[in-house]
Each structure stands twice: as structure tokens, then as C-alpha cells.
Design an enzyme around this catalytic site. Structure first.
Site, PDB file in Angstrom:
ATOM      1  N   HIS A  50       0.814  -1.212   0.000  1.00 17.54           N
ATOM      2  CA  HIS A  50       0.000   0.000   0.000  1.00 17.54           C
ATOM      3  C   HIS A  50       0.849   1.264   0.000  1.00 17.54           C
ATOM      4  O   HIS A  50       0.345   2.346  -0.300  1.00 17.54           O
ATOM      5  CB  HIS A  50      -1.012  -0.005   1.154  1.00 17.54           C
ATOM      6  CG  HIS A  50      -0.448   0.311   2.507  1.00 17.54           C
ATOM      7  ND1 HIS A  50      -0.251  -0.644   3.481  1.00 17.54           N
ATOM      8  CD2 HIS A  50      -0.046   1.477   3.063  1.00 17.54           C
ATOM      9  CE1 HIS A  50       0.227  -0.076   4.568  1.00 17.54           C
ATOM     10  NE2 HIS A  50       0.361   1.217   4.334  1.00 17.54           N
TER      11      HIS A  50
ATOM     12  N   ASP B  82       0.220  -7.554   1.428  1.00 20.82           N
ATOM     13  CA  ASP B  82       0.605  -6.153   1.598  1.00 20.82           C
ATOM     14  C   ASP B  82       2.117  -5.990   1.713  1.00 20.82           C
ATOM     15  O   ASP B  82       2.617  -5.292   2.599  1.00 20.82           O
ATOM     16  CB  ASP B  82      -0.091  -5.522   2.813  1.00 20.82           C
ATOM     17  CG  ASP B  82      -0.119  -3.990   2.699  1.00 20.82           C
ATOM     18  OD1 ASP B  82       0.445  -3.454   1.731  1.00 20.82           O
ATOM     19  OD2 ASP B  82      -0.692  -3.343   3.593  1.00 20.82           O
TER      20      ASP B  82
ATOM     21  N   SER C  86       4.457   2.833   7.847  1.00 19.40           N
ATOM     22  CA  SER C  86       4.241   1.629   7.051  1.00 19.40           C
ATOM     23  C   SER C  86       5.482   1.253   6.256  1.00 19.40           C
ATOM     24  O   SER C  86       6.083   2.093   5.587  1.00 19.40           O
ATOM     25  CB  SER C  86       3.089   1.840   6.064  1.00 19.40           C
ATOM     26  OG  SER C  86       1.864   1.741   6.713  1.00 19.40           O
TER      27      SER C  86
END
Length: 347
Positions: A85, A116, A199
């Protein structure tokens, strides 16, 4: 990343309890405790600083046109592992070392949205960057001290601390804000602050090993979807290694290790408009469901001991299993409830 203190005063509290309220000289045991407390605190601080010095050169900031995140240097050839992402639909990026320096161009190798994860590769490897050491996921346990390193809110090279709050979590990621919608099993839950921009960064133990890739922070619907402090999740190092090695070697993931029924399905509602199961739209020929006798139109309501009401609940149940596992499947066909045994396939 969009969605999701160590009790160092414990020694001091013990000293107060031992000392009581009496006057005079402190007992020998109390003096020893008072002397030891600063030493323990200083030693932990030294450990933190050593880990930061060891690992921060393995952490980078990744800038895409539509997002900003973090990454971990995977090898000496300039491969960087991050979240799918973070890269989104982009193919080129600017990467900056957490320790500073000029941005370096990088290109996408491949993304694997189902877990992911993604790998990008630097056009050139700047001096000072070094490959991270990945830890043993099987040794990660509750209570271990961890540091999260990345670029929260674009603040490159930031570090937060906490503990491993739990292991083996199965978490579903939304699709809003660029999320992949992945359901990820065996995640590490941590109290270390995980904020947008973290992230793809590093969750690190005190042995300077990356034990996970911070990916999600929990949200609280009662706060209007705002972040729930102290509840973040990281993809374990074992899965990072599995996916990254395949992408680097073949350019894609050929062995996901993820269980599947090999169906296309949709959530169905009951007469009260409540989720009531997963209707099979298509059962792939030769797949796990088809081999078990399931077909289009069947509605799955239970997998092993797990009630199935939505696509998400089915994904979460499958994420906790492995290809080759044998499970019972309860389903309705027309007005009849039936049961079959399925040998799970692979995504």
C-alpha cells in the site's frame, strides 16, 4: 500507513515501599536498590541507543507521487522491502536514507497486495546503507521490548518504543485510503506507536533484528475511525523473507504459503439484512472447493469451527490455516444445510 512506557519506575516504587516513612539512615537493602535503579535505567538507555545506531542505516523513507512511507534495506544489492500500500500503483520512487543524504531513484520490482508487501530496487546504493538482519519469528513473544523505526508523518528516522503486545493476530486491512484489502495472519501486535508514514519500516528487538514490518494501526469506530493508541500490527519477518526472496528471484510470488478455497464469493444477507454467509459465485475447476463438491450458488456458513458470515470472516479463517489442511465446510444448497470435507489449496 493509515489505519491502525516501559515501567522503568518499578524499582523506585519498590524503594519507597521498603523505606516507609521513618527517619534515619536508609537500610542496606534500600541503599542497594537506590544505587541499582539508575544503573538499570542507564543500561536500558544504552541498549536503545545501540539498537538505533545498528539498525537506522537499514531504514529508508519512500516517496511516491501519491504516498509516503518507509522501507527496510533487504540486501546489499539495493533491494528495499516495504508495504504494497506504500507503493500503490506507482513504479518509480525517491528513496532517502533515515540517516540523511540525497534522495536516490528506485523502481518497483513487484508488489504482492495479498500480503501487503512489495520490493523496490535502488538505481544506485548510497554509502552508509546496510542490509537489515531479520529475526526469527518463532522466537517473538509477548513482553519483548521493541522499537519501531520509520518516517511517521514524514519525520524521517523517527523511533518509538513499546513491547510485543500479542502474536498470531489475524487482521483485515480496509481498501479506503489506498489500502489493499488484504487479510493477513500471524501478525505481531505492538504498543510502539505506529503512525501514517511508519508503514513498511522496521519493528526491531533489542538484538538489533527486524522482527516485523509495521503495517496497520487499529482504529476505533467510537472515535469516528480515529487511531486507537498503542495498538499496531506488523507483518512477521518470516513472511517478509518468504515473499521478498521470491520476488527478488523470480519477479513474482509463486508459493504464497496462504490457504485458499479457490472460489470467487460474495457476502449474502438474511431476511433481517444481516450478513449470513458467503455465496460461491465461481468455484475454480480443480480447486479446493470444486474438489470438495462445492459449486456456484452454495452459501458457506462455517469453516471448521469458525462461523462464516462475510467474505472478511472467511478470509480471516483461511489466513489462520495452511495449504493442505483438511477442514469441514458447512454450507446451504437451496433450503438444505450440508457438510463436506475440503483439502485447502493455495492463493
Amino acid at each position: 500507513m493509515r489505519r491502525l512506557l516501559l515501567p522503568l519506575a518499578a524499582g523506585a516504587c519498590a524503594t519507597l515501599l521498603v523505606g516507609g516513612c521513618s527517619g534515619g539512615s536508609a537500610p542496606q537493602a534500600q541503599r542497594s536498590t537506590q544505587a541499582a535503579a539508575p544503573f538499570v535505567s542507564n543500561q536500558l538507555q544504552d541498549d536503545y541507543q545501540a539498537v538505533i545506531k545498528n539498525v537506522l542505516p537499514s531504514v529508508v523513507q519512500i516517496d511516491a507521487s501519491q504516498s509516503l512511507g518507509s522501507g527496510v534495506v533487504y540486501d546489499d544489492n539495493g533491494h528495499i522491502v516495504t508495504n504494497a500500500h506504500v507503493v500503490g500503483q506507482e513504479r518509480t520512487f525517491k528513496v532517502t536514507a533515515a540517516t540523511g543524504g540525497q534522495p536516490v531513484a528506485a523502481k518497483l520490482v513487484a508488489a504482492y497486495p495479498e500480503q501487503d508487501l512489495a520490493v523496490i530496487k535502488l538505481d544506485s546504493v548510497p554509502s552508509g546503507l546496510k542490509a537489515a538482519k531479520l529475526g526469527d519469528s518463532s522466537k517473538v513473544d509477548m513482553g519483548q521490548i521493541v522499537l519501531a523505526m520509520g518516517s511517521p508523518l514524514g519525520l524521517s528516522g523517527s523511533v518509538t518504543q513499546g513491547i510485543v503486545s500479542a502474536t498470531g493476530r489475524t487482521v483485515s486491512e480496509g481498501r479506503t485510503g489506498g489500502g489493499t484489502g488484504a487479510t493477513i495472519g500471524n501478525m505481531v501486535q505492538t504498543s510502539a506507536a505506529i503512525n501514517p508514514g511508519n508503514s513498511g519500516g522496521a519493528l526491531v528487538n533489542l538484538d538489533s533484528e527486524v522482527i516485523g514490518i509495521p503495517t496497520l494501526a487499529a482504529t476505533d469506530p467510537e472515535l469516528g475511525g480515529g487511531s486507537a493508541p498503542g495498538i499496531g500490527f506488523a507483518i512477521p519477518a518470516s513472511m517478509v523473507r518468504t515473499v521478498a526472496d521470491q520476488i527478488i528471484t523470480t519477479g513474482k510470488v509463486t508459493d504464497s504459503g496462504r490457504a485458499a478455497l479457490n472460489i470467487t464469493g460474495r457476502t449474502v444477507l438474511d431476511d433481517a439484512y444481516e450478513p449470513a454467509g458467503v455465496a460461491i459465485v465461481e468455484a475454480t475447476a480443480g480447486g479446493a472447493a470444486a474438489k470438495a463438491g462445492l459449486r456456484a450458488g452454495d452459501v458457506i456458513t462455517r469453516l471448521a469451527d469458525d462461523p462464516i458470515t462475510t467474505i472478511t470472516s472467511l478470509s480471516e479463517s483461511l489466513a489462520e490455516r495452511k495449504p493442505g489442511d483438511e477442514v469441514s465446510v458447512v454450507f446451504t444448497r437451496g433450503s438444505r444445510e450440508e457438510k463436506t470435507e475440503a483439502t485447502l489449496g493455495e492463493i
